[in-house]
Design an enzyme around this catalytic site. Structure first.
Site, short mmCIF file in Angstrom:
data_model
loop_
_atom_site.label_atom_id
_atom_site.label_comp_id
_atom_site.label_asym_id
_atom_site.label_seq_id
_atom_site.Cartn_x
_atom_site.Cartn_y
_atom_site.Cartn_z
N ASP A 107 76.34 9.67 -7.78
CA ASP A 107 76.35 10.36 -6.49
C ASP A 107 76.19 11.87 -6.68
O ASP A 107 75.43 12.54 -5.98
CB ASP A 107 77.67 10.05 -5.78
CG ASP A 107 77.69 10.51 -4.32
OD1 ASP A 107 76.61 10.65 -3.71
OD2 ASP A 107 78.80 10.72 -3.79
N HIS A 157 69.66 10.55 -0.86
CA HIS A 157 70.63 9.87 0.00
C HIS A 157 69.96 9.11 1.14
O HIS A 157 70.49 8.10 1.61
CB HIS A 157 71.66 10.87 0.52
CG HIS A 157 72.84 11.03 -0.39
ND1 HIS A 157 72.79 11.81 -1.53
CD2 HIS A 157 74.09 10.48 -0.37
CE1 HIS A 157 73.96 11.75 -2.15
NE2 HIS A 157 74.76 10.95 -1.47
N HIS A 202 69.14 5.91 -0.40
CA HIS A 202 70.38 5.13 -0.47
C HIS A 202 70.64 4.44 0.86
O HIS A 202 70.94 3.24 0.92
CB HIS A 202 71.57 6.02 -0.81
CG HIS A 202 72.89 5.41 -0.42
ND1 HIS A 202 73.42 5.51 0.85
CD2 HIS A 202 73.76 4.64 -1.12
CE1 HIS A 202 74.56 4.84 0.92
NE2 HIS A 202 74.78 4.31 -0.27
N HIS A 230 78.16 3.06 -3.98
CA HIS A 230 77.37 4.11 -3.35
C HIS A 230 76.55 4.88 -4.38
O HIS A 230 75.34 5.06 -4.24
CB HIS A 230 78.32 5.06 -2.60
CG HIS A 230 77.68 6.29 -2.05
ND1 HIS A 230 76.98 6.31 -0.86
CD2 HIS A 230 77.62 7.56 -2.52
CE1 HIS A 230 76.53 7.53 -0.62
NE2 HIS A 230 76.90 8.31 -1.63
#
Length: 383
Positions: free
Chosen positions: A176, A259, A262, A276
């Site tokens: 992340d 992101h 993601h 995540h």
């Protein structure tokens, strides 16, 4: 897309506390925030931190009221917590655990009009420090970002508790956090708005870069230490990079393609069991491809993230280059008008995302083979 403002802004939590044994002082720090806290934690988390938290609150003269969290930060869960606040008269909500627990607490605290605090028990995301939450559907797909006018009043993280957690969670936090610099530099280049609501500040961009540098220097020895549940200087640095520096860096430095991809991957049922940071790492590699980054940079990223234990191929997340329909759905979700992929310094179409995702399979597999690293295998959910 370029921001329609010349305002630059930075956001941060009211207080950040980190160190071994920090949980024994949580009551002391919470007493400065509120008088009637409600603690939100699942049964697993409460099982290993509840005794210390309860003792600390009682020592500080605070009542102990714990609400059981389960699942994800969904609309239903958030609304239920708002009702808990009303029923208990709480003046501060405290999220203990992982990112979903903390995001649900931030959302509910904002809706209820009270203060909120983050007490993460893992360093797997930068959610604890931010003034936004990721909300999911009941099926686990990304639903929306929710933005708040302020960050948590307190973020407290016990580094020994983090070191006692499974090492895969710290590795996910590295995934992340690595995206933070890649996305911040893209945002700075395009002049796009950040999650803080203005142009990137020098501070936000610099903190994003600092997070990246710390991780490249310290992630591997930190992961080795955590396998033995040890707290070392490298572990402390990685916890701070994953949690505080990445949080400040993404929020005030900007998000971009990693992101967004993601979020697109949450539309693929095959990826639902992944952490995540594991999905974000696929997004980071795809962003490097979209940018046409130097081959050496992409190669280094593949080698490093493989050593960290992060996925960098479709195989590892349960997909393949022939899953065109699924990858198209991922790409379409990643490029909706509201997504941060439009902070890239060039237009990105769904077809571009599909091509980037399909291309990483062969390249990453070859790089790993040439470096003598393990061949890609499908991750077991959550591992």
């Amino acid at each position: 897309m370029p921001a329609e403002t010349t305002i630059r802004t930075v956001m941060s939590p009211g207080r950040y506390v980190q160190g071994p044994g920090a949980l024994t002082k949580v009551g002391e720090y919470l007493a400065a925030v509120g008088e009637n806290p409600v603690l939100v934690a699942d049964d697993v988390v409460w099982g290993f931190v509840g005794h210390d938290v309860e003792a600390s609150l009682r020592s500080a003269g605070l009542p102990v009221h714990r609400d059981v969290f389960s699942g994800l930060a969904t609309v239903g869960t958030i609304d239920r917590l708002v009702q808990v606040v009303a029923d208990t008269g709480a003046d501060v909500l405290v999220g203990l655990g992982g990112g979903s627990t903390i995001d649900a607490v931030k959302s509910a605290g904002h809706l209820a009009g009270i203060r909120w605090a983050s007490v993460p028990t893992v360093a797997s995301t930068d959610a604890p420090t931010s003034a936004l939450a990721v909300v999911y559907t009941d099926e686990g797909a990304f639903l929306e970002y929710r933005f708040f006018p302020r960050n948590p009043d307190l973020v407290l993280i016990d580094s020994q508790v983090v070191a006692n957690a499974p090492v895969k969670l710290l590795a996910a936090g590295v995934g992340d956090a690595l995206a933070t610099w890649l996305e911040a530099r893209a945002t700075a280049k395009s002049g796009s708005a950040t999650m803080a609501g203005g142009l990137p500040t020098q501070a936000g961009t610099a903190l994003a870069r600092l997070s990246w540098d710390i991780l490249w220097e310290n992630a591997l020895p930190a992961l080795d230490a955590v396998r033995d549940h040890l707290v070392t200087p490298a572990v402390e640095k990685v916890i701070e990079a994953n949690t505080l520096l990445s949080g400040l860096g993404f929020e005030s430095g900007g998000l971009a393609a990693a992101h967004a991809i993601h979020n697109g991957l949450t539309a693929a049922p095959q990826a639902h069991g992944l952490a995540h940071g594991q999905k974000v790492n696929i997004g980071s590699l795809a962003q490097l491809v979209l940018e046409g980054a130097p081959t050496s940079e992409i190669r280094d990223f593949v080698e490093f993230t493989t050593r960290v234990g992060l996925p960098n191929t479709l195989t590892e997340i349960g997909l393949g280059v022939d899953d065109v329909d699924t990858l198209t759905a991922v790409a379409q979700a990643a490029t909706v008008p509201s997504e941060t992929i439009h902070s890239m310094p060039f237009a990105v179409r769904p077809a571009d995302v599909v091509s980037a995702l399909r291309s990483i399979e062969g390249f990453a597999t070859r790089v790993r083979a040439e470096a003598g690293l393990p061949a890609p295998v499908k991750y077991v959910a959550g591992h």
